[in-house]
Design a protein around this motif. Structure first.
Motif, PDB file in Angstrom:
ATOM      1  N   CYS A  47      26.729  -1.692   9.066  1.00  0.00           N
ATOM      2  CA  CYS A  47      26.627  -0.265   9.402  1.00  0.00           C
ATOM      3  C   CYS A  47      25.171   0.187   9.392  1.00  0.00           C
ATOM      4  O   CYS A  47      24.760   0.995  10.234  1.00  0.00           O
ATOM      5  N   GLN A  48      24.398  -0.329   8.460  1.00  0.00           N
ATOM      6  CA  GLN A  48      22.992   0.021   8.376  1.00  0.00           C
ATOM      7  C   GLN A  48      22.237  -0.462   9.612  1.00  0.00           C
ATOM      8  O   GLN A  48      21.436   0.283  10.188  1.00  0.00           O
ATOM      9  N   ARG A  49      22.524  -1.675  10.056  1.00  0.00           N
ATOM     10  CA  ARG A  49      21.879  -2.184  11.272  1.00  0.00           C
ATOM     11  C   ARG A  49      22.293  -1.369  12.489  1.00  0.00           C
ATOM     12  O   ARG A  49      21.469  -1.039  13.340  1.00  0.00           O
ATOM     13  N   GLU A  50      23.592  -1.036  12.584  1.00  0.00           N
ATOM     14  CA  GLU A  50      24.084  -0.242  13.715  1.00  0.00           C
ATOM     15  C   GLU A  50      23.425   1.142  13.722  1.00  0.00           C
ATOM     16  O   GLU A  50      23.002   1.629  14.773  1.00  0.00           O
ATOM     17  N   ALA A  51      23.311   1.774  12.555  1.00  0.00           N
ATOM     18  CA  ALA A  51      22.683   3.094  12.462  1.00  0.00           C
ATOM     19  C   ALA A  51      21.209   3.026  12.865  1.00  0.00           C
ATOM     20  O   ALA A  51      20.708   3.921  13.560  1.00  0.00           O
ATOM     21  N   LYS A  52      20.518   1.987  12.461  1.00  0.00           N
ATOM     22  CA  LYS A  52      19.112   1.812  12.841  1.00  0.00           C
ATOM     23  C   LYS A  52      18.989   1.700  14.358  1.00  0.00           C
ATOM     24  O   LYS A  52      18.131   2.337  14.969  1.00  0.00           O
ATOM     25  N   GLU A  53      19.871   0.925  14.977  1.00  0.00           N
ATOM     26  CA  GLU A  53      19.856   0.764  16.435  1.00  0.00           C
ATOM     27  C   GLU A  53      20.183   2.080  17.136  1.00  0.00           C
ATOM     28  O   GLU A  53      19.541   2.439  18.123  1.00  0.00           O
ATOM     29  N   ILE A  54      21.162   2.799  16.631  1.00  0.00           N
ATOM     30  CA  ILE A  54      21.518   4.097  17.230  1.00  0.00           C
ATOM     31  C   ILE A  54      20.332   5.049  17.114  1.00  0.00           C
ATOM     32  O   ILE A  54      19.977   5.731  18.075  1.00  0.00           O
ATOM     33  N   SER A  55      19.704   5.085  15.948  1.00  0.00           N
ATOM     34  CA  SER A  55      18.559   5.959  15.737  1.00  0.00           C
ATOM     35  C   SER A  55      17.428   5.632  16.708  1.00  0.00           C
ATOM     36  O   SER A  55      16.800   6.534  17.275  1.00  0.00           O
ATOM     37  N   GLU A  56      17.174   4.347  16.913  1.00  0.00           N
ATOM     38  CA  GLU A  56      16.094   3.925  17.803  1.00  0.00           C
ATOM     39  C   GLU A  56      16.411   4.196  19.277  1.00  0.00           C
ATOM     40  O   GLU A  56      15.505   4.235  20.104  1.00  0.00           O
ATOM     41  N   HIS A  57      17.677   4.376  19.610  1.00  0.00           N
ATOM     42  CA  HIS A  57      18.100   4.614  20.994  1.00  0.00           C
ATOM     43  C   HIS A  57      18.848   5.943  21.125  1.00  0.00           C
ATOM     44  O   HIS A  57      19.713   6.100  21.978  1.00  0.00           O
ATOM     45  N   LEU A  58      18.504   6.903  20.280  1.00  0.00           N
ATOM     46  CA  LEU A  58      19.225   8.172  20.228  1.00  0.00           C
ATOM     47  C   LEU A  58      19.210   8.904  21.568  1.00  0.00           C
ATOM     48  O   LEU A  58      20.177   9.597  21.902  1.00  0.00           O
ATOM     49  N   SER A  59      18.176   8.732  22.353  1.00  0.00           N
ATOM     50  CA  SER A  59      18.114   9.414  23.659  1.00  0.00           C
ATOM     51  C   SER A  59      19.255   8.968  24.579  1.00  0.00           C
ATOM     52  O   SER A  59      19.697   9.735  25.438  1.00  0.00           O
ATOM     53  N   SER A  60      19.772   7.772  24.390  1.00  0.00           N
ATOM     54  CA  SER A  60      20.908   7.292  25.195  1.00  0.00           C
ATOM     55  C   SER A  60      22.193   8.033  24.866  1.00  0.00           C
ATOM     56  O   SER A  60      23.140   8.018  25.637  1.00  0.00           O
TER      57      SER A  60
END
Length: 171
Positions: free
Chosen positions: A78-91
């Motif tokens: 979940c932590q890795r997924e949240a980091k990825e979502i945060s880094e691609h939040l504009s999508s």
């Protein structure tokens, strides 16, 4: 005594099987499930959610493009997924993201801050009971992510940690 020992061994085996079954999902093995587009009914679950400020909402009543993320703050997937979502939040700008967990509110708030999702207009951290999560989503690994259209139709679900590219391609 022998009967108690057999029951204990059975319980340990069942628990180990459940743990192994939930842990076997990895990025490369995450399942993606498409939903037929013919149905335009609202499929968002009738789950009561409590926001960090204490206000309550029902997920089914949400009226925009919605992404529900079922997670646990202490889950490394979940932590890795949240980091990825945060880094691609504009999508995700056309979606409201609801991170759903049964964890304590202070842990949800800290998770939002740690992964730079706190204060984002389209990102919401909400709490639900473990029973409500199970009754609405079943026995799923975390994270699991559900993408809904603006009319509440389930477009795609990702069960288990999923590469961000796969998620972004479904938005």
């Amino acid at each position: 005594m022998k009967r108690i020992l057999i029951i204990l061994i059975a319980a340990v085996l069942i628990g180990a099987g459940a743990f192994y079954g939930l842990g076997k999902f990895s990025k490369s093995e995450a399942k993606s499930v498409s939903t037929p587009k013919e149905t335009a009914t609202n499929n968002i679950p009738w789950i009561q959610l409590t926001r960090l400020d204490g206000s309550k909402i029902v997920a089914h009543d949400l009226e925009s493009n919605v992404v529900l993320v079922v997670f646990q703050p202490d889950c490394d997937h979940c932590q890795r997924e949240a980091k990825e979502i945060s880094e691609h939040l504009s999508s995700f700008k056309k979606y409201d993201l609801y991170f759903i967990s049964d964890a304590e509110m202070d842990k949800l708030s800290q998770f939002a801050k740690d992964y730079k999702l706190h204060g984002e207009n389209n990102v919401h951290f909400v709490q639900a009971t473990a029973n409500d999560i199970f009754n609405n989503f079943g026995a799923i690994p975390t994270p699991s992510l559900y993408v809904y259209s603006d009319n509440g139709h389930l477009e795609k679900s990702f069960i288990g940690e999923t590469p961000i590219e796969n998620i972004m391609n479904s938005l």
